[in-house]
Design an enzyme around this catalytic site. Structure first.
Site, PDB file in Angstrom:
ATOM      1  NE  ARG A 161     -11.651  -5.347  -4.783  1.00 49.52           N
ATOM      2  CZ  ARG A 161     -10.984  -5.150  -3.865  1.00 49.52           C
ATOM      3  NH1 ARG A 161     -11.187  -6.019  -2.913  1.00 49.52           N
ATOM      4  NH2 ARG A 161     -10.245  -4.083  -3.766  1.00 49.52           N
ATOM      5  NE  ARG A 197      -6.116  -0.962  -5.268  1.00 52.62           N
ATOM      6  CZ  ARG A 197      -5.620  -0.063  -4.928  1.00 52.62           C
ATOM      7  NH1 ARG A 197      -4.630   0.558  -5.192  1.00 52.62           N
ATOM      8  NH2 ARG A 197      -6.071   0.139  -3.468  1.00 52.62           N
ATOM      9  CE  LYS A 255     -12.887  -1.884   1.052  1.00 48.80           C
ATOM     10  NZ  LYS A 255     -12.596  -1.034   0.103  1.00 48.80           N
ATOM     11  NE  ARG A 286      -2.456  -0.641  -0.585  1.00 44.57           N
ATOM     12  CZ  ARG A 286      -3.849  -0.839  -0.279  1.00 44.57           C
ATOM     13  NH1 ARG A 286      -4.309  -1.051   0.749  1.00 44.57           N
ATOM     14  NH2 ARG A 286      -4.574  -1.299  -1.518  1.00 44.57           N
ATOM     15  NE  ARG A 320      -4.691   3.536   0.519  1.00 45.31           N
ATOM     16  CZ  ARG A 320      -6.080   2.720   0.345  1.00 45.31           C
ATOM     17  NH1 ARG A 320      -6.618   2.590   1.434  1.00 45.31           N
ATOM     18  NH2 ARG A 320      -6.307   2.176  -0.857  1.00 45.31           N
TER      19      ARG A 320
HETATM   20  P1  ADP Z   1      -8.802  -1.359  -2.132  1.00 41.53           P
HETATM   21  O1  ADP Z   1      -9.765  -1.727  -1.212  1.00 41.53           O
HETATM   22  O2  ADP Z   1      -7.934  -0.082  -1.748  1.00 41.53           O
HETATM   23  O3  ADP Z   1      -8.911  -1.513  -3.622  1.00 41.53           O
HETATM   24  P2  ADP Z   1      -7.785  -3.922  -1.137  1.00 41.53           P
HETATM   25  O4  ADP Z   1      -6.529  -3.915  -0.087  1.00 41.53           O
HETATM   26  O5  ADP Z   1      -9.122  -4.395  -0.645  1.00 41.53           O
HETATM   27  O6  ADP Z   1      -7.684  -2.367  -1.825  1.00 41.53           O
HETATM   28  O7  ADP Z   1      -7.322  -4.778  -2.369  1.00 41.53           O
HETATM   29  C1  ADP Z   1      -5.817  -4.633  -3.036  1.00 41.53           C
HETATM   30  C2  ADP Z   1      -5.894  -5.621  -4.057  1.00 41.53           C
HETATM   31  O8  ADP Z   1      -5.828  -7.029  -3.675  1.00 41.53           O
HETATM   32  C3  ADP Z   1      -6.867  -5.678  -5.049  1.00 41.53           C
HETATM   33  O9  ADP Z   1      -6.548  -4.656  -6.186  1.00 41.53           O
HETATM   34  C4  ADP Z   1      -6.878  -6.928  -5.885  1.00 41.53           C
HETATM   35  O10 ADP Z   1      -5.885  -7.177  -6.869  1.00 41.53           O
HETATM   36  C5  ADP Z   1      -6.759  -7.710  -4.597  1.00 41.53           C
HETATM   37  N1  ADP Z   1      -7.989  -8.200  -4.178  1.00 41.53           N
HETATM   38  C6  ADP Z   1      -8.531  -7.959  -2.720  1.00 41.53           C
HETATM   39  N2  ADP Z   1      -9.757  -8.575  -2.756  1.00 41.53           N
HETATM   40  C7  ADP Z   1      -9.961  -9.135  -3.654  1.00 41.53           C
HETATM   41  C8  ADP Z   1     -11.284  -9.804  -4.220  1.00 41.53           C
HETATM   42  N3  ADP Z   1     -12.347  -9.895  -3.319  1.00 41.53           N
HETATM   43  N4  ADP Z   1     -11.206 -10.439  -5.439  1.00 41.53           N
HETATM   44  C9  ADP Z   1     -10.302 -10.136  -6.358  1.00 41.53           C
HETATM   45  N5  ADP Z   1      -9.237  -9.342  -5.827  1.00 41.53           N
HETATM   46  C10 ADP Z   1      -8.963  -8.946  -4.713  1.00 41.53           C
END
Ligand code: ADP
Length: 197
Positions: A100, A152, A25, A141, A139
């Site tokens: 999400r 996740r 994404k 991270r 990755r």
């Molecule tokens: P990925 O898409 O790889 O899961 P992101 O970088 O989008 O990783 O998100 C990393 C973390 O940030 C998530 O695991 C969560 O803890 C937090 N996060 C990001 N976006 C949201 C959201 N919309 N609602 C709640 N937590 C979020």
């Protein structure tokens, strides 16, 4: 696939990207942002930056993020509301990582309605599970380590069907095969948007 015309007049510019962690994404959001001339907004990146800076927000969300869980809805709503109010997002945006959940999707709709705007589309990037686990392992991270990546993915599995259903009912959902080379995925997205040459 049916043409995907904007409800805001002209080209579709207010878009959300949906997909499991590791689906690409973020990569697609960056590429599309350039092509569509709108900012890519990654809530994950914004939160990680806040944690790294040690801001009040960062201190508040650090623990919620480190276990692989979701940051609470009010915090996310505030973050997104403020970000979308910035001038660079006035004509459009690509949201990566928000919403999400179905609840967050409803909140986003309210935020946009408050600005006299609405979403043009939701792009679902699909990738098989085995591929996802491999990608995340490579990755490196911090929150991709060990059980956290799995956690996740588990959160995604739980919350995503209702989110997808929400956009399906609104006729906004477009599905794209994310298990292809990056350029191919981009082309498929543009085709889904009715933007392909
Ligand atoms: P990925 O898409 O790889 O899961 P992101 O970088 O989008 O990783 O998100 C990393 C973390 O940030 C998530 O695991 C969560 O803890 C937090 N996060 C990001 N976006 C949201 C959201 N919309 N609602 C709640 N937590 C979020």
């Amino acid at each position: 696939m049916a043409d995907f015309t904007s409800r805001n007049g002209g080209r579709p510019r207010r878009l959300v990207l949906i997909g499991p962690p590791g689906s690409g994404k973020g990569t697609q959001a960056q590429i599309l942002a350039d092509q569509l001339g709108v900012p890519a907004i990654s809530t994950g990146e914004m939160l990680r930056a806040a944690v790294a800076a040690g801001s009040d927000l960062g201190k508040r969300v650090r623990r919620q993020m480190s276990g692989g869980g979701l940051v609470d809805d009010p915090t996310m709503a505030e973050l997104v509301r403020e970000r979308l109010a910035r001038p660079d997002a006035a004509e459009g945006f690509l949201l990566d990582g928000y919403p999400r959940t179905e609840g967050q999707a409803a909140t986003l709709e309210e935020i946009l309605a408050g600005r006299g705007q609405s979403l043009d589309g939701a792009l679902l990037i699909e990738v098989p599970e085995e591929e996802l686990e491999q990608r995340m392992a490579g990755r490196g991270r911090e929150d991709d380590d060990q059980g956290v990546a799995r956690a996740r993915l588990e959160v995604y599995r739980e919350t995503n069907p209702r989110l997808v259903g929400y956009y399906q009912r609104q006729g906004l959902l477009r599905e794209v095969d994310g298990h292809q080379p990056i350029e191919r995925v981009t082309l498929d997205i543009l085709a889904a948007l009715g933007e392909a040459r």
